[in-house]
Design an enzyme around this catalytic site. Structure first.
Site, PDB file in Angstrom:
ATOM      1  N   GLY A  41       0.774  -1.238   0.000  1.00 26.14           N
ATOM      2  CA  GLY A  41       0.000   0.000   0.000  1.00 26.14           C
ATOM      3  C   GLY A  41       0.801   1.281   0.000  1.00 26.14           C
ATOM      4  CG  ASP A 100      -8.965   0.140   9.513  1.00 27.83           C
ATOM      5  OD1 ASP A 100      -9.692   0.914  10.149  1.00 27.83           O
ATOM      6  OD2 ASP A 100      -9.416  -0.824   8.864  1.00 27.83           O
ATOM      7  CB  THR A 101      -7.348  -2.720  13.425  1.00 27.95           C
ATOM      8  OG1 THR A 101      -6.187  -3.314  12.833  1.00 27.95           O
ATOM      9  CG2 THR A 101      -8.583  -3.081  12.633  1.00 27.95           C
ATOM     10  N   GLY A 102      -4.752  -0.702  13.628  1.00 27.34           N
ATOM     11  CA  GLY A 102      -3.470  -0.499  14.305  1.00 27.34           C
ATOM     12  C   GLY A 102      -2.657  -1.785  14.428  1.00 27.34           C
ATOM     13  CB  THR A 104      -0.404  -3.319   9.860  1.00 32.65           C
ATOM     14  OG1 THR A 104      -1.513  -4.011   9.310  1.00 32.65           O
ATOM     15  CG2 THR A 104       0.793  -3.432   8.945  1.00 32.65           C
ATOM     16  CG  LEU A 105       1.657   1.032  11.503  1.00 33.06           C
ATOM     17  CD1 LEU A 105       1.053   2.414  11.530  1.00 33.06           C
ATOM     18  CD2 LEU A 105       3.120   1.096  11.080  1.00 33.06           C
ATOM     19  CE  LYS A 128     -10.531   3.803   6.531  1.00 37.14           C
ATOM     20  NZ  LYS A 128     -10.736   2.379   6.126  1.00 37.14           N
ATOM     21  NE  ARG A 162      -1.864  -2.795  -4.420  1.00 34.60           N
ATOM     22  CZ  ARG A 162      -2.035  -2.988  -3.109  1.00 34.60           C
ATOM     23  NH1 ARG A 162      -1.988  -1.956  -2.294  1.00 34.60           N
ATOM     24  NH2 ARG A 162      -2.241  -4.183  -2.611  1.00 34.60           N
TER      25      ARG A 162
HETATM   26  P1  IMP Z   1      -4.605  -2.207  10.235  1.00 31.93           P
HETATM   27  O1  IMP Z   1      -3.627  -3.301  10.530  1.00 31.93           O
HETATM   28  O2  IMP Z   1      -6.025  -2.614  10.520  1.00 31.93           O
HETATM   29  O3  IMP Z   1      -4.245  -0.888  10.869  1.00 31.93           O
HETATM   30  O4  IMP Z   1      -4.673  -2.034   8.692  1.00 31.93           O
HETATM   31  C1  IMP Z   1      -3.689  -1.472   7.992  1.00 31.93           C
HETATM   32  C2  IMP Z   1      -3.695  -1.985   6.566  1.00 31.93           C
HETATM   33  O5  IMP Z   1      -4.993  -2.297   6.083  1.00 31.93           O
HETATM   34  C3  IMP Z   1      -3.182  -0.868   5.698  1.00 31.93           C
HETATM   35  O6  IMP Z   1      -1.791  -1.036   5.512  1.00 31.93           O
HETATM   36  C4  IMP Z   1      -3.953  -1.029   4.433  1.00 31.93           C
HETATM   37  O7  IMP Z   1      -3.205  -1.806   3.532  1.00 31.93           O
HETATM   38  C5  IMP Z   1      -5.216  -1.761   4.814  1.00 31.93           C
HETATM   39  N1  IMP Z   1      -6.366  -0.829   4.865  1.00 31.93           N
HETATM   40  C6  IMP Z   1      -6.964  -0.298   5.944  1.00 31.93           C
HETATM   41  N2  IMP Z   1      -7.974   0.519   5.619  1.00 31.93           N
HETATM   42  C7  IMP Z   1      -7.998   0.536   4.275  1.00 31.93           C
HETATM   43  C8  IMP Z   1      -8.811   1.228   3.298  1.00 31.93           C
HETATM   44  O8  IMP Z   1      -9.723   2.031   3.591  1.00 31.93           O
HETATM   45  N3  IMP Z   1      -8.530   0.971   1.988  1.00 31.93           N
HETATM   46  C9  IMP Z   1      -7.534   0.136   1.596  1.00 31.93           C
HETATM   47  N4  IMP Z   1      -6.740  -0.521   2.466  1.00 31.93           N
HETATM   48  C10 IMP Z   1      -6.975  -0.332   3.783  1.00 31.93           C
HETATM   49 MG    MG Z   2      -0.826  -1.462   3.804  1.00 29.64          MG
END
Ligand code: IMP
Ligand code: MG
Length: 173
Positions: A41, A100-102, A104-105, A128, A162
């Site tokens: 991404g 988003d949820t956090g 990944t980071l 987000k 993308r």
């Molecule tokens: P997290 O682990 O839930 O914080 O998600 C992070 C990953 O989910 C990001 O690196 C994105 O690749 C993917 N993601 C989260 N929200 C979106 C969105 O609205 N569109 C596309 N990809 C998303």
């Molecule tokens: Mg990503």
């Protein structure tokens, strides 16, 4: 084709990336930096951010899988490609497309902190905050308060979109 509307224009992205680069330049002056982009991404954001940071820097990429083909998180994060640079004693800045949820980071931060970098900070194009499940500090956030499922500027839906130069919200068909 799925309907979509622009939520962040190409011009707004370009101007915000310049501002982020300038903040980072000021904060890291005199401290060589390793910019680590999170694939897939953040490939476009990382390329633009790198050119907006007027400092000596190294660039590397890491890849994780957390989303399948759906628009909601699977809840588990797996590493599918590690960085190749050694980061012990270095200043690390992770570049992410969207938080988003956090999950990944927080996964990546814990994994990379175990390698003893001098510091590890996070720069995300979009924060987000409303769906956060795991606390994570976003040190540099491009845009906040953007809702819905977003595509473009690196962000995908089932690997499509993308390459769109702006960020769009997908609308229900
Ligand atoms: P997290 O682990 O839930 O914080 O998600 C992070 C990953 O989910 C990001 O690196 C994105 O690749 C993917 N993601 C989260 N929200 C979106 C969105 O609205 N569109 C596309 N990809 C998303
Ligand atoms: Mg990503």
């Amino acid at each position: 084709m799925v309907e979509r509307e622009v939520v962040i224009s190409e011009a707004a992205i370009a101007s915000r990336v310049r501002e982020l680069g300038e903040m980072i330049r000021r904060d890291y002056a005199g401290r060589p930096l390793v910019l680590v982009g999170i694939l897939n991404g953040a490939f476009i954001f990382t390329a633009d951010l790198a050119r907006a940071i007027d400092l000596p820097l190294e660039v590397d990429f890491i890849r994780v899988a957390s989303y399948g083909k759906a628009t909601s998180s699977s809840g588990t994060v797996t590493l599918t490609k590690d960085i190749e640079l050694a980061i012990a004693g270095k200043e690390i800045l992770l570049a992410e497309d969207i938080v988003d949820t956090g999950r990944t980071l927080s996964y990546l931060k814990e994994m990379l902190m175990a390698r003893d970098p001098a510091s590890l900070k996070i720069c995300a194009m979009i924060d987000k905050k409303e769906r956060r499940e795991v606390a994570v500090t976003v040190d540099y956030a491009g845009f906040t308060g953007v809702e819905g499922f977003l595509v473009g500027y690196g962000l995908d839906c089932a690997e499509q979109y993308r390459n769109l130069p702006a960020v769009y919200r997908l609308l229900k068909p």
